[in-house]
Design a protein around this motif. Structure first.
Motif, PDB file in Angstrom:
ATOM      1  N   UNK A   1      -1.865  -8.728  90.086  1.00 22.09           N
ATOM      2  CA  UNK A   1      -2.551  -7.532  90.523  1.00 22.09           C
ATOM      3  C   UNK A   1      -2.824  -6.598  89.366  1.00 22.09           C
ATOM      4  N   UNK A   2      -3.364  -5.437  89.682  1.00 16.93           N
ATOM      5  CA  UNK A   2      -3.683  -4.469  88.653  1.00 16.93           C
ATOM      6  C   UNK A   2      -5.080  -3.927  88.817  1.00 16.93           C
ATOM      7  N   UNK A   3      -5.602  -3.423  87.718  1.00 20.28           N
ATOM      8  CA  UNK A   3      -6.927  -2.799  87.715  1.00 20.28           C
ATOM      9  C   UNK A   3      -7.912  -3.696  86.972  1.00 20.28           C
ATOM     10  N   UNK A   4      -9.067  -3.904  87.575  1.00 25.97           N
ATOM     11  CA  UNK A   4     -10.084  -4.742  86.961  1.00 25.97           C
ATOM     12  C   UNK A   4     -11.457  -4.192  87.317  1.00 25.97           C
ATOM     13  N   UNK A   5     -12.419  -4.437  86.459  1.00 30.58           N
ATOM     14  CA  UNK A   5     -13.789  -4.018  86.753  1.00 30.58           C
ATOM     15  C   UNK A   5     -14.456  -5.011  87.705  1.00 30.58           C
ATOM     16  N   UNK A   6     -15.432  -4.541  88.427  1.00 29.08           N
ATOM     17  CA  UNK A   6     -16.189  -5.411  89.323  1.00 29.08           C
ATOM     18  C   UNK A   6     -16.749  -6.599  88.545  1.00 29.08           C
ATOM     19  N   UNK A   7     -16.629  -7.760  89.164  1.00 27.37           N
ATOM     20  CA  UNK A   7     -17.062  -8.994  88.516  1.00 27.37           C
ATOM     21  C   UNK A   7     -15.968  -9.702  87.767  1.00 27.37           C
ATOM     22  N   UNK A   8     -14.854  -9.025  87.597  1.00 24.61           N
ATOM     23  CA  UNK A   8     -13.732  -9.606  86.871  1.00 24.61           C
ATOM     24  C   UNK A   8     -12.861 -10.483  87.731  1.00 24.61           C
ATOM     25  N   UNK A   9     -11.764 -10.942  87.132  1.00 27.42           N
ATOM     26  CA  UNK A   9     -10.843 -11.854  87.804  1.00 27.42           C
ATOM     27  C   UNK A   9      -9.411 -11.358  87.700  1.00 27.42           C
ATOM     28  N   UNK A  10      -8.635 -11.719  88.694  1.00 33.68           N
ATOM     29  CA  UNK A  10      -7.201 -11.452  88.707  1.00 33.68           C
ATOM     30  C   UNK A  10      -6.517 -12.611  89.411  1.00 33.68           C
ATOM     31  N   UNK A  11      -5.247 -12.785  89.107  1.00 35.24           N
ATOM     32  CA  UNK A  11      -4.489 -13.803  89.826  1.00 35.24           C
ATOM     33  C   UNK A  11      -3.193 -13.215  90.331  1.00 35.24           C
TER      34      UNK A  11
ATOM     35  N   UNK B   1       6.194 -10.523 101.331  1.00 35.40           N
ATOM     36  CA  UNK B   1       6.470  -9.981 100.014  1.00 35.40           C
ATOM     37  C   UNK B   1       6.296  -8.473 100.020  1.00 35.40           C
ATOM     38  N   UNK B   2       6.553  -7.853  98.875  1.00 40.42           N
ATOM     39  CA  UNK B   2       6.584  -6.402  98.813  1.00 40.42           C
ATOM     40  C   UNK B   2       5.217  -5.775  98.664  1.00 40.42           C
ATOM     41  N   UNK B   3       4.193  -6.557  98.401  1.00 43.61           N
ATOM     42  CA  UNK B   3       2.854  -5.988  98.225  1.00 43.61           C
ATOM     43  C   UNK B   3       2.572  -5.668  96.777  1.00 43.61           C
ATOM     44  N   UNK B   4       1.362  -5.982  96.377  1.00 46.67           N
ATOM     45  CA  UNK B   4       0.926  -5.676  95.018  1.00 46.67           C
ATOM     46  C   UNK B   4      -0.487  -5.104  95.081  1.00 46.67           C
ATOM     47  N   UNK B   5      -0.725  -4.054  94.326  1.00 43.70           N
ATOM     48  CA  UNK B   5      -1.995  -3.340  94.405  1.00 43.70           C
ATOM     49  C   UNK B   5      -3.046  -3.984  93.507  1.00 43.70           C
ATOM     50  N   UNK B   6      -4.203  -4.214  94.104  1.00 43.62           N
ATOM     51  CA  UNK B   6      -5.376  -4.684  93.360  1.00 43.62           C
ATOM     52  C   UNK B   6      -6.442  -3.601  93.475  1.00 43.62           C
ATOM     53  N   UNK B   7      -6.895  -3.125  92.334  1.00 43.37           N
ATOM     54  CA  UNK B   7      -7.925  -2.088  92.302  1.00 43.37           C
ATOM     55  C   UNK B   7      -9.118  -2.606  91.511  1.00 43.37           C
ATOM     56  N   UNK B   8     -10.274  -2.590  92.157  1.00 40.13           N
ATOM     57  CA  UNK B   8     -11.498  -3.058  91.515  1.00 40.13           C
ATOM     58  C   UNK B   8     -12.426  -1.865  91.351  1.00 40.13           C
ATOM     59  N   UNK B   9     -12.717  -1.535  90.108  1.00 41.17           N
ATOM     60  CA  UNK B   9     -13.583  -0.396  89.835  1.00 41.17           C
ATOM     61  C   UNK B   9     -15.043  -0.840  89.741  1.00 41.17           C
ATOM     62  N   UNK B  10     -15.928   0.042  90.153  1.00 42.50           N
ATOM     63  CA  UNK B  10     -17.371  -0.283  90.135  1.00 42.50           C
ATOM     64  C   UNK B  10     -18.014   0.071  88.814  1.00 42.50           C
TER      65      UNK B  10
ATOM     66  N   UNK C   1     -11.806 -14.333  91.793  1.00 47.13           N
ATOM     67  CA  UNK C   1     -12.925 -14.217  90.855  1.00 47.13           C
ATOM     68  C   UNK C   1     -14.039 -13.377  91.463  1.00 47.13           C
ATOM     69  N   UNK C   2     -14.928 -12.934  90.624  1.00 47.56           N
ATOM     70  CA  UNK C   2     -16.087 -12.135  91.067  1.00 47.56           C
ATOM     71  C   UNK C   2     -15.641 -11.005  91.985  1.00 47.56           C
ATOM     72  N   UNK C   3     -14.657 -10.282  91.534  1.00 43.78           N
ATOM     73  CA  UNK C   3     -14.081  -9.232  92.368  1.00 43.78           C
ATOM     74  C   UNK C   3     -15.078  -8.107  92.613  1.00 43.78           C
ATOM     75  N   UNK C   4     -14.969  -7.531  93.802  1.00 39.01           N
ATOM     76  CA  UNK C   4     -15.839  -6.446  94.229  1.00 39.01           C
ATOM     77  C   UNK C   4     -14.983  -5.219  94.545  1.00 39.01           C
ATOM     78  N   UNK C   5     -15.561  -4.034  94.480  1.00 41.03           N
ATOM     79  CA  UNK C   5     -14.796  -2.828  94.833  1.00 41.03           C
ATOM     80  C   UNK C   5     -14.172  -2.912  96.226  1.00 41.03           C
TER      81      UNK C   5
END
Length: 121
Positions: A8-18, A112-121, A82-86
């Motif tokens: 999780x974490x912070x990523x820009x739109x179009x990015x990827x996280x696992x 699980x305890x939950x993990x925050x995913x933030x996708x910025x535009x 992949x191809x994350x959106x806001x």
């Protein structure tokens, strides 16, 4: 039994996280593993699910962008996003349905305890 999520974490739109989620403790086997998410002001929804045999299910909103997988030897489920959106911004929760022992075929659900995913535009 405990489920420990990571990633999780912070990523820009179009990015990827696992994301990854590992189960620990005493149990016989894991049937279904899944990822859910809850955005602010919304109900928790299923993102993806994978059965012990490998059958997968995805929410329509993530099909073609997210991939769920599992490593049974490590009691771990993964979510490649992949191809994350806001609109993917949410707290992501892992869930596993476990069989505790050989004396009962009942399945028990753990989160699980939950993990925050933030996708910025």
């Amino acid at each position: 039994v405990q489920l420990q999520a990571s990633g999780g974490g912070l990523v820009q739109a179009g990015g990827s996280l696992s994301l990854a989620c590992a189960a620990s403790g005493s149990f016989l086997s894991i049937s279904a593993m899944g990822w859910y998410r809850q955005a602010p002001g919304k109900e928790r929804e299923l993102v993806a699910n994978i059965m012990s045999g490998g059958t997968t299910t995805y929410a329509d909103s993530v099909k073609g962008r997210f991939t769920i997988s599992r490593d049974n030897a490590k009691n771990t489920v993964y979510l490649q996003m992949n191809s994350l959106k806001p609109e993917d911004t949410a707290v992501y929760y892992c869930n596993m349905k476990l069989r505790r022992n050989a004396y009962s075929s009942s399945l028990y659900s753990y989160w699980g305890q939950g993990t925050l995913v933030t996708v910025s535009s």
